[in-house]
Each structure stands twice: as C-alpha cells, then as structure tokens.
Design a protein around this motif. Structure first.
Motif, PDB file in Angstrom:
ATOM      1  N   ILE A  29      -3.586   1.910  -7.402  1.00 45.23           N
ATOM      2  CA  ILE A  29      -2.852   3.067  -7.918  1.00 45.23           C
ATOM      3  C   ILE A  29      -3.244   4.325  -7.144  1.00 45.23           C
ATOM      4  CG2 ILE A  29      -2.574   4.564  -9.925  1.00 45.23           C
ATOM      5  CD1 ILE A  29      -2.785   2.087 -11.659  1.00 45.23           C
ATOM      6  N   PHE A  30      -4.519   4.493  -6.853  1.00 49.01           N
ATOM      7  CA  PHE A  30      -4.974   5.664  -6.113  1.00 49.01           C
ATOM      8  C   PHE A  30      -4.388   5.692  -4.708  1.00 49.01           C
ATOM      9  CE2 PHE A  30      -8.075   7.705  -3.275  1.00 49.01           C
ATOM     10  CZ  PHE A  30      -8.008   8.993  -3.795  1.00 49.01           C
ATOM     11  N   ILE A  31      -4.403   4.560  -4.014  1.00 49.42           N
ATOM     12  CA  ILE A  31      -3.867   4.503  -2.656  1.00 49.42           C
ATOM     13  C   ILE A  31      -2.366   4.758  -2.653  1.00 49.42           C
ATOM     14  CG2 ILE A  31      -3.433   2.944  -0.708  1.00 49.42           C
ATOM     15  CD1 ILE A  31      -6.225   1.777  -1.212  1.00 49.42           C
ATOM     16  N   SER A  32      -1.647   4.196  -3.625  1.00 45.42           N
ATOM     17  CA  SER A  32      -0.203   4.422  -3.667  1.00 45.42           C
ATOM     18  C   SER A  32       0.118   5.882  -3.974  1.00 45.42           C
ATOM     19  CB  SER A  32       0.464   3.491  -4.680  1.00 45.42           C
ATOM     20  OG  SER A  32      -0.005   3.761  -5.975  1.00 45.42           O
ATOM     21  N   SER A  33      -0.627   6.508  -4.863  1.00 49.61           N
ATOM     22  CA  SER A  33      -0.370   7.925  -5.138  1.00 49.61           C
ATOM     23  C   SER A  33      -0.747   8.787  -3.942  1.00 49.61           C
ATOM     24  CB  SER A  33      -1.110   8.376  -6.395  1.00 49.61           C
ATOM     25  OG  SER A  33      -2.499   8.290  -6.215  1.00 49.61           O
ATOM     26  N   LEU A  34      -1.776   8.400  -3.204  1.00 53.43           N
ATOM     27  CA  LEU A  34      -2.144   9.115  -1.987  1.00 53.43           C
ATOM     28  C   LEU A  34      -1.047   8.997  -0.936  1.00 53.43           C
ATOM     29  CD1 LEU A  34      -4.480  10.720  -0.693  1.00 53.43           C
ATOM     30  CD2 LEU A  34      -5.298   8.552   0.232  1.00 53.43           C
ATOM     31  N   ILE A  36       2.151   8.541  -1.546  1.00 56.16           N
ATOM     32  CA  ILE A  36       3.277   9.352  -2.007  1.00 56.16           C
ATOM     33  C   ILE A  36       3.038  10.821  -1.653  1.00 56.16           C
ATOM     34  CG2 ILE A  36       4.462  10.201  -4.072  1.00 56.16           C
ATOM     35  CD1 ILE A  36       4.075   7.401  -5.259  1.00 56.16           C
ATOM     36  N   SER A  37       1.821  11.298  -1.845  1.00 51.69           N
ATOM     37  CA  SER A  37       1.498  12.683  -1.482  1.00 51.69           C
ATOM     38  C   SER A  37       1.612  12.903   0.018  1.00 51.69           C
ATOM     39  CB  SER A  37       0.094  13.042  -1.953  1.00 51.69           C
ATOM     40  OG  SER A  37       0.037  13.117  -3.341  1.00 51.69           O
ATOM     41  N   ILE A  38       1.189  11.936   0.809  1.00 52.90           N
ATOM     42  CA  ILE A  38       1.293  12.058   2.259  1.00 52.90           C
ATOM     43  C   ILE A  38       2.751  12.089   2.693  1.00 52.90           C
ATOM     44  CG2 ILE A  38       0.881  10.814   4.424  1.00 52.90           C
ATOM     45  CD1 ILE A  38      -1.827   9.955   3.229  1.00 52.90           C
ATOM     46  N   ILE A  39       3.587  11.286   2.063  1.00 52.03           N
ATOM     47  CA  ILE A  39       5.021  11.292   2.380  1.00 52.03           C
ATOM     48  C   ILE A  39       5.631  12.653   2.048  1.00 52.03           C
ATOM     49  CG2 ILE A  39       7.259  10.325   1.681  1.00 52.03           C
ATOM     50  CD1 ILE A  39       5.799   7.614   1.415  1.00 52.03           C
ATOM     51  N   GLY A  40       5.268  13.219   0.901  1.00 54.23           N
ATOM     52  CA  GLY A  40       5.771  14.543   0.536  1.00 54.23           C
ATOM     53  C   GLY A  40       5.330  15.618   1.513  1.00 54.23           C
ATOM     54  N   GLY A  41       4.060  15.596   1.911  1.00 53.52           N
ATOM     55  CA  GLY A  41       3.565  16.565   2.891  1.00 53.52           C
ATOM     56  C   GLY A  41       4.223  16.390   4.249  1.00 53.52           C
ATOM     57  N   SER A  42       4.449  15.139   4.627  1.00 49.84           N
ATOM     58  CA  SER A  42       5.126  14.883   5.904  1.00 49.84           C
ATOM     59  C   SER A  42       6.566  15.374   5.875  1.00 49.84           C
ATOM     60  CB  SER A  42       5.100  13.387   6.219  1.00 49.84           C
ATOM     61  OG  SER A  42       3.780  12.938   6.326  1.00 49.84           O
ATOM     62  N   LEU A  68       4.659  15.749  -3.097  1.00 53.82           N
ATOM     63  CA  LEU A  68       3.315  16.177  -2.718  1.00 53.82           C
ATOM     64  C   LEU A  68       2.442  16.464  -3.931  1.00 53.82           C
ATOM     65  CD1 LEU A  68       1.397  17.096  -0.383  1.00 53.82           C
ATOM     66  CD2 LEU A  68       2.320  19.382  -0.743  1.00 53.82           C
ATOM     67  N   LEU A  69       2.989  17.119  -4.960  1.00 54.01           N
ATOM     68  CA  LEU A  69       2.157  17.624  -6.049  1.00 54.01           C
ATOM     69  C   LEU A  69       2.110  16.736  -7.295  1.00 54.01           C
ATOM     70  CD1 LEU A  69       3.044  21.396  -5.806  1.00 54.01           C
ATOM     71  CD2 LEU A  69       1.047  20.209  -4.908  1.00 54.01           C
ATOM     72  N   THR A  70       3.099  15.893  -7.520  1.00 55.80           N
ATOM     73  CA  THR A  70       3.116  15.092  -8.740  1.00 55.80           C
ATOM     74  C   THR A  70       1.914  14.159  -8.863  1.00 55.80           C
ATOM     75  OG1 THR A  70       5.516  15.230  -8.872  1.00 55.80           O
ATOM     76  CG2 THR A  70       4.458  13.473 -10.121  1.00 55.80           C
TER      77      THR A  70
END
Length: 116
Positions: A29-34, A36-42, A68-70
């Motif tokens: 779960i942590f890696i998948s949320s990380l 998702i945040s990386i995709i948003g920042g990209s 990025l923020l969710t």
C-alpha cells in the motif's frame, strides 16, 4: 484470525497480529501510494515544461495536485488517528464488538414442535 477466547486470556498482541493485515500488505500500500504521488508530481512537471507558457491543458494542474497530495493526506490522517487512540480504548472497542453466539431459544427462527 484470533478468537475471542484468545483475547479474553489477555493475549492482545496475538489477536492484533492475526487480523489478516501483514507488514508486506502495508508495504504494498505504501509503495502504491508513493507511485501515485510520483505520477501526480510528474504530471505537474510535464504541464509546467510543455503547456505552462501557453496556458493550455489546464485540466492537468488540478488532476496532478489531486494525485500528488491525496496519498499524503491519507497517510497523515491514518498516522494521526493511530496516535490518538490509546491501547485501552482499542481493547474496549474490540471487547464490545466481539460477536457472541446465543442459542435461538424461543425465537422466530427456532424450530417449533409440530402440532398434529
């Protein structure tokens, strides 16, 4: 999964560990949320590089901010809520939420004697 009998004997850690959520599950779960945040920042970086000078494709900005923020807000709320609940309150909630099995005497579902 732990049984109510295990919990009543004071083996709270055994009961908590056997709830079906393991550390590898938390890691996934942590890696998948990380990610998702990386995709948003990209996405925000790509919009800044390609579309910002012309102010086109503005839908990418709120979508990138949401991605990025969710996950950050979700993890922050989970950590804060876990810190606010004391172990005693958690044990009380587990005790009250345990299901007790009662016999179906004199209920609508209990088999009745047949009258002939």
């Amino acid at each position: 999964m732990g049984t109510p009998r295990d919990f009543e004997n004071g083996d709270y850690e055994y009961y908590k560990e056997n709830q079906g959520i393991t550390k590898s599950y938390y890691l996934i779960i942590f890696i998948s949320s990380l990610l998702i945040s990386i995709i948003g920042g990209s996405m925000l970086g790509w919009w800044l590089h390609k579309y910002h000078p012309t102010n086109r494709q503005l839908w990418m900005v709120p979508f990138g901010l949401i991605l990025l923020l969710t996950p950050v807000l979700v993890w922050l709320s989970l950590i804060i809520s876990d810190l606010c609940i004391s172990k005693k309150e958690e044990e009380d909630v587990l005790k009250t939420n345990q299901q007790r099995i009662h016999p179906l005497d004199e209920s609508l579902c209990a088999p009745k004697e047949m009258i002939l």
